[in-house]
Design a protein around this motif. Sequence first.
Motif, PDB file in Angstrom:
ATOM      1  N   PHE A   1      42.551  21.870  33.539  1.00  0.00           N
ATOM      2  CA  PHE A   1      43.353  22.441  34.487  1.00  0.00           C
ATOM      3  C   PHE A   1      44.846  22.264  34.110  1.00  0.00           C
ATOM      4  O   PHE A   1      45.647  22.165  35.356  1.00  0.00           O
ATOM      5  N   THR A   2      45.269  22.237  32.983  1.00  0.00           N
ATOM      6  CA  THR A   2      46.594  21.801  32.702  1.00  0.00           C
ATOM      7  C   THR A   2      47.737  22.830  32.742  1.00  0.00           C
ATOM      8  O   THR A   2      48.632  23.136  33.477  1.00  0.00           O
ATOM      9  N   ILE A   3      47.381  23.650  31.980  1.00  0.00           N
ATOM     10  CA  ILE A   3      48.485  24.496  31.516  1.00  0.00           C
ATOM     11  C   ILE A   3      48.507  25.789  32.214  1.00  0.00           C
ATOM     12  O   ILE A   3      47.481  26.325  32.720  1.00  0.00           O
ATOM     13  N   GLY A   4      49.823  26.138  32.627  1.00  0.00           N
ATOM     14  CA  GLY A   4      49.598  27.461  33.409  1.00  0.00           C
ATOM     15  C   GLY A   4      49.599  28.794  32.727  1.00  0.00           C
ATOM     16  O   GLY A   4      50.892  29.258  32.196  1.00  0.00           O
ATOM     17  N   GLU A   5      48.654  29.190  32.302  1.00  0.00           N
ATOM     18  CA  GLU A   5      48.240  30.366  31.721  1.00  0.00           C
ATOM     19  C   GLU A   5      47.119  31.114  31.953  1.00  0.00           C
ATOM     20  O   GLU A   5      46.233  30.541  31.905  1.00  0.00           O
ATOM     21  N   PRO A   6      47.348  32.451  32.548  1.00  0.00           N
ATOM     22  CA  PRO A   6      46.283  33.106  32.853  1.00  0.00           C
ATOM     23  C   PRO A   6      45.046  33.223  31.753  1.00  0.00           C
ATOM     24  O   PRO A   6      45.549  33.518  30.517  1.00  0.00           O
ATOM     25  N   ASP A   7      43.994  33.194  31.976  1.00  0.00           N
ATOM     26  CA  ASP A   7      42.710  33.484  31.233  1.00  0.00           C
ATOM     27  C   ASP A   7      42.376  34.648  30.709  1.00  0.00           C
ATOM     28  O   ASP A   7      41.648  34.880  29.944  1.00  0.00           O
ATOM     29  N   PHE A   8      43.125  35.583  31.479  1.00  0.00           N
ATOM     30  CA  PHE A   8      42.680  37.110  31.153  1.00  0.00           C
ATOM     31  C   PHE A   8      43.357  37.666  29.907  1.00  0.00           C
ATOM     32  O   PHE A   8      44.404  36.924  29.618  1.00  0.00           O
ATOM     33  N   PRO A   9      42.645  38.308  29.228  1.00  0.00           N
ATOM     34  CA  PRO A   9      43.103  39.053  28.134  1.00  0.00           C
ATOM     35  C   PRO A   9      44.444  39.977  28.399  1.00  0.00           C
ATOM     36  O   PRO A   9      44.490  40.326  29.698  1.00  0.00           O
ATOM     37  N   THR A  10      45.171  39.879  27.654  1.00  0.00           N
ATOM     38  CA  THR A  10      46.439  41.074  28.151  1.00  0.00           C
ATOM     39  C   THR A  10      45.735  42.574  28.027  1.00  0.00           C
ATOM     40  O   THR A  10      44.909  42.914  27.139  1.00  0.00           O
ATOM     41  N   PRO A  11      46.226  43.277  28.986  1.00  0.00           N
ATOM     42  CA  PRO A  11      45.465  44.588  29.378  1.00  0.00           C
ATOM     43  C   PRO A  11      45.661  45.364  28.010  1.00  0.00           C
ATOM     44  O   PRO A  11      46.688  45.313  27.445  1.00  0.00           O
ATOM     45  N   PRO A  12      44.390  46.099  27.747  1.00  0.00           N
ATOM     46  CA  PRO A  12      44.177  46.922  26.695  1.00  0.00           C
ATOM     47  C   PRO A  12      45.595  47.873  26.346  1.00  0.00           C
ATOM     48  O   PRO A  12      46.034  48.193  25.033  1.00  0.00           O
ATOM     49  N   HIS A  13      45.787  48.425  27.235  1.00  0.00           N
ATOM     50  CA  HIS A  13      46.941  49.496  27.011  1.00  0.00           C
ATOM     51  C   HIS A  13      48.108  49.036  26.676  1.00  0.00           C
ATOM     52  O   HIS A  13      48.961  49.516  25.689  1.00  0.00           O
ATOM     53  N   ILE A  14      48.508  47.533  26.728  1.00  0.00           N
ATOM     54  CA  ILE A  14      49.874  46.768  26.426  1.00  0.00           C
ATOM     55  C   ILE A  14      49.386  46.646  24.886  1.00  0.00           C
ATOM     56  O   ILE A  14      50.429  46.886  24.158  1.00  0.00           O
ATOM     57  N   VAL A  15      48.305  46.326  24.483  1.00  0.00           N
ATOM     58  CA  VAL A  15      48.136  45.808  23.220  1.00  0.00           C
ATOM     59  C   VAL A  15      48.312  46.853  22.267  1.00  0.00           C
ATOM     60  O   VAL A  15      48.724  47.224  21.138  1.00  0.00           O
ATOM     61  N   GLU A  16      47.584  48.269  22.862  1.00  0.00           N
ATOM     62  CA  GLU A  16      47.686  49.415  21.995  1.00  0.00           C
ATOM     63  C   GLU A  16      48.951  49.869  21.632  1.00  0.00           C
ATOM     64  O   GLU A  16      49.290  50.413  20.696  1.00  0.00           O
ATOM     65  N   ALA A  17      49.880  49.731  22.798  1.00  0.00           N
ATOM     66  CA  ALA A  17      51.368  50.200  22.763  1.00  0.00           C
ATOM     67  C   ALA A  17      52.049  49.368  21.290  1.00  0.00           C
ATOM     68  O   ALA A  17      52.718  50.076  20.692  1.00  0.00           O
ATOM     69  N   ALA A  18      51.772  48.263  21.524  1.00  0.00           N
ATOM     70  CA  ALA A  18      52.291  47.318  20.360  1.00  0.00           C
ATOM     71  C   ALA A  18      51.862  47.658  19.034  1.00  0.00           C
ATOM     72  O   ALA A  18      52.570  47.560  18.023  1.00  0.00           O
ATOM     73  N   ILE A  19      50.493  47.885  19.193  1.00  0.00           N
ATOM     74  CA  ILE A  19      49.785  48.173  17.487  1.00  0.00           C
ATOM     75  C   ILE A  19      50.324  49.547  17.208  1.00  0.00           C
ATOM     76  O   ILE A  19      50.825  49.699  15.810  1.00  0.00           O
TER      77      ILE A  19
END
Length: 384
Positions: A34-52
């Motif tokens: 429970f150390t790092i401050g990093e959300p465990d969720f994947p980046t939302p798919p529409h964001i990933v798609e826009a980058a691709i």
Amino acid sequence: MVAQRIKGIPPSMTIKLTDRVRELKREGKDILSFTIGEPDFPTPPHIVEAAIQALREGKTKYASSQGVLELREAVAEEYQKKGLDFTAKNILITPAKFALFATLQSLVDPGEEVILQDPCWVSYEPMVLMAGGRVMRVELDPLEEFSFLPEKLKDSVNGRTRILLLNNPANPTGGVLRKEHLMMIRDLAVDHDFYVVADEIYEKLVYEGEHISIATLPGMEERTITVSGFSKSYSMTGWRIGWIAAPEGFIKDILRVQQHTLTCLPPFVQAGALAALKGPQEPLNEMREAFRKRRDIVVKRLNEIDGVSLRPPHGTFYAFFHFDYPISSMELSEMLIEKAGVALTPGSAFGKGGESFMRFSFATSEDKIERGIERMKRFLEETF
Ligand code: PMP
Ligand code: GLU
């Protein structure tokens, strides 16, 4: 031989601990982290798609150093909604961490002082020192959202004070400052003519009350440099993108630091970030609601452990709990890793004011949270 400027700078405790846990896990040890401050969720798919799509379109070259115009316009709109008269000229696209570094590089002269919350995030002090500044840490009030203790803050201001670096909502405390807390800072900043660097990276992760950007208070727009970004709210930590919002003069100065170092952010990363701001906001709201639920579990379950107390954090995904055992937070962190198989960040990593506290990042699944706290409870109640 290492340069004097870097000699006294410790490694980042948040990163070091996370690396250590990775190593222990590779060796086959069963550790719940429970150390790092990093959300465990994947980046939302529409964001990933826009980058691709941007990659496919050939957006693989240098981009504007200040940031792609459409993205700067979209960020500026966020501030227009808050009532600030910002346009693309007031925005610089850069990773939040680098934003803070570059801002301090551009504003601090040797010997000038920067006021920090104590406890505060691990990287502020090293950044001030690398800029040649001096650190003035000020004690906080755990009963009042970990806001500054008014008298202590007043006493810390002097002729060398250049900046107050304010994290709100705050890592590691989870505090969300109310208007009266911010007004006290405003009054001092205006009276003593210093700047506020406002790190608002957790602005969208608020569960009670509302987040107020200090730049929106009277007299603050011209003396506030606001830093925020996509990492925490859109689960985009690995994308390395955020921004600075400030009066144009500051942006021009900080841009010179960016031009001679990063050059620019990758254009396809900026395309993803644009989709984050312009696309559906449901994923953000869903993640926030999941964090709220986890927060409630953490508050209930940690308070059931003898010797542990925690006031509900109103923002972020950190629970900064107090413990009443006769050891330091560093020793407790070691013990929990070695003997209970649970990794937490010791409060002292965030400054003297964090001693007798531990930071528990709840940016992880409910099931893992339940199991981790159960392990802690069993171990702590047997040991103390
Ligand atoms: N400010 C605070 C308070 C943080 O906790 C973090 C953690 N990552 C950052 C800035 C840096 O954000 P980024 O990873 O987006 O550079
Ligand atoms: N800000 C996060 C934390 O405090 C990420 C690690 C870091 O950049 O320090 O855990």
